[in-house]
Design a protein around this motif. Structure first.
Motif, PDB file in Angstrom:
ATOM      1  N   VAL A   1       0.851  -1.193   0.000  1.00 13.37           N
ATOM      2  CA  VAL A   1       0.000   0.000   0.000  1.00 13.37           C
ATOM      3  C   VAL A   1       0.887   1.243   0.000  1.00 13.37           C
ATOM      4  CG1 VAL A   1      -1.974  -1.110   1.106  1.00 13.37           C
ATOM      5  CG2 VAL A   1      -0.207  -0.007   2.522  1.00 13.37           C
ATOM      6  N   PHE A   2       0.338   2.339  -0.487  1.00 20.18           N
ATOM      7  CA  PHE A   2       1.097   3.575  -0.620  1.00 20.18           C
ATOM      8  C   PHE A   2       1.743   3.994   0.698  1.00 20.18           C
ATOM      9  CE2 PHE A   2       1.769   8.110  -0.839  1.00 20.18           C
ATOM     10  CZ  PHE A   2       2.328   8.272  -2.088  1.00 20.18           C
ATOM     11  N   GLN A   3       1.000   3.886   1.793  1.00 19.10           N
ATOM     12  CA  GLN A   3       1.496   4.333   3.091  1.00 19.10           C
ATOM     13  C   GLN A   3       2.744   3.579   3.544  1.00 19.10           C
ATOM     14  OE1 GLN A   3      -1.539   3.588   2.210  1.00 19.10           O
ATOM     15  NE2 GLN A   3      -3.042   4.972   3.086  1.00 19.10           N
ATOM     16  N   LYS A   4       2.926   2.371   3.062  1.00 19.00           N
ATOM     17  CA  LYS A   4       4.074   1.567   3.491  1.00 19.00           C
ATOM     18  C   LYS A   4       5.235   1.597   2.504  1.00 19.00           C
ATOM     19  CE  LYS A   4       1.529  -1.486   6.507  1.00 19.00           C
ATOM     20  NZ  LYS A   4       1.253  -2.857   6.918  1.00 19.00           N
ATOM     21  N   LEU A   5       5.103   2.372   1.434  1.00 18.79           N
ATOM     22  CA  LEU A   5       6.198   2.482   0.474  1.00 18.79           C
ATOM     23  C   LEU A   5       7.309   3.345   1.049  1.00 18.79           C
ATOM     24  CD1 LEU A   5       4.297   3.139  -2.889  1.00 18.79           C
ATOM     25  CD2 LEU A   5       5.086   0.953  -1.962  1.00 18.79           C
ATOM     26  N   SER A   6       8.540   3.050   0.654  1.00 15.40           N
ATOM     27  CA  SER A   6       9.661   3.894   1.049  1.00 15.40           C
ATOM     28  C   SER A   6       9.581   5.207   0.271  1.00 15.40           C
ATOM     29  CB  SER A   6      10.984   3.189   0.734  1.00 15.40           C
ATOM     30  OG  SER A   6      11.135   3.053  -0.674  1.00 15.40           O
ATOM     31  N   ALA A   7      10.322   6.200   0.713  1.00 12.44           N
ATOM     32  CA  ALA A   7      10.320   7.500   0.016  1.00 12.44           C
ATOM     33  C   ALA A   7      10.710   7.342  -1.457  1.00 12.44           C
ATOM     34  CB  ALA A   7      11.229   8.489   0.729  1.00 12.44           C
ATOM     35  N   PRO A   8      11.771   6.586  -1.791  1.00 10.02           N
ATOM     36  CA  PRO A   8      12.099   6.416  -3.210  1.00 10.02           C
ATOM     37  C   PRO A   8      11.002   5.703  -4.005  1.00 10.02           C
ATOM     38  CG  PRO A   8      13.999   5.850  -1.867  1.00 10.02           C
ATOM     39  CD  PRO A   8      12.828   6.031  -0.933  1.00 10.02           C
ATOM     40  N   GLN A   9      10.312   4.756  -3.379  1.00 11.74           N
ATOM     41  CA  GLN A   9       9.216   4.067  -4.050  1.00 11.74           C
ATOM     42  C   GLN A   9       8.049   5.017  -4.306  1.00 11.74           C
ATOM     43  OE1 GLN A   9       8.748   0.872  -1.193  1.00 11.74           O
ATOM     44  NE2 GLN A   9       9.555  -0.632  -2.663  1.00 11.74           N
ATOM     45  N   ARG A  10       7.745   5.860  -3.332  1.00  8.53           N
ATOM     46  CA  ARG A  10       6.671   6.842  -3.510  1.00  8.53           C
ATOM     47  C   ARG A  10       6.994   7.798  -4.659  1.00  8.53           C
ATOM     48  NH1 ARG A  10       4.683   8.544   2.601  1.00  8.53           N
ATOM     49  NH2 ARG A  10       3.972   6.466   3.147  1.00  8.53           N
ATOM     50  N   ILE A  11       8.222   8.261  -4.703  1.00  8.51           N
ATOM     51  CA  ILE A  11       8.638   9.168  -5.780  1.00  8.51           C
ATOM     52  C   ILE A  11       8.528   8.464  -7.122  1.00  8.51           C
ATOM     53  CG2 ILE A  11      10.628  10.389  -6.768  1.00  8.51           C
ATOM     54  CD1 ILE A  11      11.435  11.005  -3.815  1.00  8.51           C
ATOM     55  N   SER A  12       8.975   7.228  -7.180  1.00 14.11           N
ATOM     56  CA  SER A  12       8.886   6.455  -8.419  1.00 14.11           C
ATOM     57  C   SER A  12       7.438   6.295  -8.859  1.00 14.11           C
ATOM     58  CB  SER A  12       9.537   5.082  -8.220  1.00 14.11           C
ATOM     59  OG  SER A  12       9.370   4.285  -9.361  1.00 14.11           O
ATOM     60  N   LEU A  13       6.570   5.955  -7.906  1.00 16.37           N
ATOM     61  CA  LEU A  13       5.156   5.784  -8.217  1.00 16.37           C
ATOM     62  C   LEU A  13       4.550   7.089  -8.718  1.00 16.37           C
ATOM     63  CD1 LEU A  13       2.570   4.006  -8.111  1.00 16.37           C
ATOM     64  CD2 LEU A  13       2.219   4.944  -5.820  1.00 16.37           C
ATOM     65  N   LEU A  14       4.823   8.189  -8.019  1.00 18.97           N
ATOM     66  CA  LEU A  14       4.266   9.478  -8.440  1.00 18.97           C
ATOM     67  C   LEU A  14       4.802   9.908  -9.798  1.00 18.97           C
ATOM     68  CD1 LEU A  14       4.112  11.483  -5.098  1.00 18.97           C
ATOM     69  CD2 LEU A  14       2.286  10.256  -6.282  1.00 18.97           C
ATOM     70  N   ASN A  15       6.057   9.614 -10.071  1.00 14.18           N
ATOM     71  CA  ASN A  15       6.597   9.910 -11.404  1.00 14.18           C
ATOM     72  C   ASN A  15       5.864   9.117 -12.474  1.00 14.18           C
ATOM     73  OD1 ASN A  15       8.512  11.851 -10.717  1.00 14.18           O
ATOM     74  ND2 ASN A  15      10.107  10.327 -10.354  1.00 14.18           N
ATOM     75  N   THR A  16       5.610   7.864 -12.186  1.00 19.71           N
ATOM     76  CA  THR A  16       4.910   7.006 -13.144  1.00 19.71           C
ATOM     77  C   THR A  16       3.488   7.488 -13.403  1.00 19.71           C
ATOM     78  OG1 THR A  16       6.205   5.065 -12.502  1.00 19.71           O
ATOM     79  CG2 THR A  16       4.110   4.652 -13.598  1.00 19.71           C
ATOM     80  N   VAL A  17       2.744   7.740 -12.336  1.00 20.81           N
ATOM     81  CA  VAL A  17       1.339   8.120 -12.524  1.00 20.81           C
ATOM     82  C   VAL A  17       1.192   9.528 -13.085  1.00 20.81           C
ATOM     83  CG1 VAL A  17       0.500   6.496 -10.796  1.00 20.81           C
ATOM     84  CG2 VAL A  17       0.953   8.860 -10.120  1.00 20.81           C
ATOM     85  N   SER A  18       2.109  10.419 -12.729  1.00 23.04           N
ATOM     86  CA  SER A  18       1.986  11.802 -13.204  1.00 23.04           C
ATOM     87  C   SER A  18       2.407  11.958 -14.660  1.00 23.04           C
ATOM     88  CB  SER A  18       2.813  12.752 -12.331  1.00 23.04           C
ATOM     89  OG  SER A  18       4.196  12.501 -12.472  1.00 23.04           O
ATOM     90  N   THR A  19       3.113  10.972 -15.184  1.00 23.73           N
ATOM     91  CA  THR A  19       3.537  11.038 -16.584  1.00 23.73           C
ATOM     92  C   THR A  19       2.805  10.017 -17.454  1.00 23.73           C
ATOM     93  OG1 THR A  19       5.421   9.571 -16.144  1.00 23.73           O
ATOM     94  CG2 THR A  19       5.829  11.952 -16.027  1.00 23.73           C
ATOM     95  N   SER A  20       1.796   9.381 -16.880  1.00 18.43           N
ATOM     96  CA  SER A  20       0.977   8.461 -17.665  1.00 18.43           C
ATOM     97  C   SER A  20       0.264   9.246 -18.757  1.00 18.43           C
ATOM     98  CB  SER A  20      -0.069   7.779 -16.776  1.00 18.43           C
ATOM     99  OG  SER A  20       0.565   6.992 -15.807  1.00 18.43           O
ATOM    100  N   ALA A  21      -0.248   8.529 -19.726  1.00 15.26           N
ATOM    101  CA  ALA A  21      -0.941   9.174 -20.851  1.00 15.26           C
ATOM    102  C   ALA A  21      -2.105  10.020 -20.353  1.00 15.26           C
ATOM    103  CB  ALA A  21      -1.442   8.113 -21.823  1.00 15.26           C
ATOM    104  N   GLU A  22      -2.291  11.175 -20.979  1.00 16.00           N
ATOM    105  CA  GLU A  22      -3.437  12.032 -20.655  1.00 16.00           C
ATOM    106  C   GLU A  22      -4.717  11.219 -20.821  1.00 16.00           C
ATOM    107  OE1 GLU A  22      -3.986  15.711 -20.589  1.00 16.00           O
ATOM    108  OE2 GLU A  22      -1.892  16.295 -20.452  1.00 16.00           O
ATOM    109  N   GLY A  23      -5.600  11.342 -19.852  1.00 19.29           N
ATOM    110  CA  GLY A  23      -6.863  10.622 -19.911  1.00 19.29           C
ATOM    111  C   GLY A  23      -6.818   9.237 -19.295  1.00 19.29           C
ATOM    112  N   ALA A  24      -5.615   8.728 -19.013  1.00 16.93           N
ATOM    113  CA  ALA A  24      -5.506   7.419 -18.362  1.00 16.93           C
ATOM    114  C   ALA A  24      -6.090   7.523 -16.953  1.00 16.93           C
ATOM    115  CB  ALA A  24      -4.045   6.973 -18.305  1.00 16.93           C
ATOM    116  N   PRO A  25      -6.820   6.518 -16.508  1.00 14.75           N
ATOM    117  CA  PRO A  25      -7.443   6.593 -15.178  1.00 14.75           C
ATOM    118  C   PRO A  25      -6.454   6.912 -14.052  1.00 14.75           C
ATOM    119  CG  PRO A  25      -8.335   4.737 -16.388  1.00 14.75           C
ATOM    120  CD  PRO A  25      -7.199   5.296 -17.217  1.00 14.75           C
ATOM    121  N   VAL A  26      -5.270   6.336 -14.110  1.00 20.45           N
ATOM    122  CA  VAL A  26      -4.297   6.586 -13.045  1.00 20.45           C
ATOM    123  C   VAL A  26      -3.816   8.040 -13.083  1.00 20.45           C
ATOM    124  CG1 VAL A  26      -2.198   5.826 -14.278  1.00 20.45           C
ATOM    125  CG2 VAL A  26      -2.361   5.550 -11.800  1.00 20.45           C
ATOM    126  N   ARG A  27      -3.679   8.594 -14.252  1.00 17.24           N
ATOM    127  CA  ARG A  27      -3.272  10.002 -14.386  1.00 17.24           C
ATOM    128  C   ARG A  27      -4.393  10.913 -13.899  1.00 17.24           C
ATOM    129  NH1 ARG A  27       0.026  13.044 -18.178  1.00 17.24           N
ATOM    130  NH2 ARG A  27      -0.213  15.216 -17.602  1.00 17.24           N
TER     131      ARG A  27
END
Length: 123
Positions: free
Chosen positions: A52-78
């Motif tokens: 779960v997000f709350q248990k991710l390390s700081a580098p994992q959270r950054i990686s996840l946010l980078n992934t979701v914030s750069t997903s294709a426009e209109g993608a549900p995760v974005r």
């Protein structure tokens, strides 16, 4: 927390509490959309890191946010990320801490309200 990962110091500014308060008076549709956005981010965290997000390390959270914030426009995760980001940013910069970061100081005020500079009058 998600808000802390988006804006460091948001925990100190009590952004999560403020969002909870705002959501308590929001429409059911907005509440449902917010919860769905959180769920989508949690699902992505589980997919990428098996946690779960709350248990991710700081580098994992950054990686996840980078992934979701750069997903294709209109993608549900974005869309989910953008929705949550709007809540976090709006709440943080409405707080005293956020306002000070933007340059607000409590000792500034106008002696008089400036008049309208438009040639025609406005109500």
């Amino acid at each position: 927390s998600f808000s802390e990962a988006v804006i460091p110091s948001s925990t100190k500014a009590q952004v999560s509490r403020f969002i909870d308060l705002l959501l308590s008076v929001e429409t059911a549709a907005h509440q449902k959309n917010f919860i769905a956005s959180l769920s989508t981010i949690q699902t992505e965290a589980n997919h990428q890191f098996r946690n779960v997000f709350q248990k991710l390390s700081a580098p994992q959270r950054i990686s996840l946010l980078n992934t979701v914030s750069t997903s294709a426009e209109g993608a549900p995760v974005r869309e989910s990320f953008e929705n949550l980001k709007v809540w976090v940013v709006g709440s943080y910069y409405s707080s005293e801490m956020g306002m000070k970061e933007l340059g607000w100081t409590p000792d500034r005020f106008f002696q008089d309200l400036p008049g309208c500079t438009q040639p025609e009058e406005h109500l």
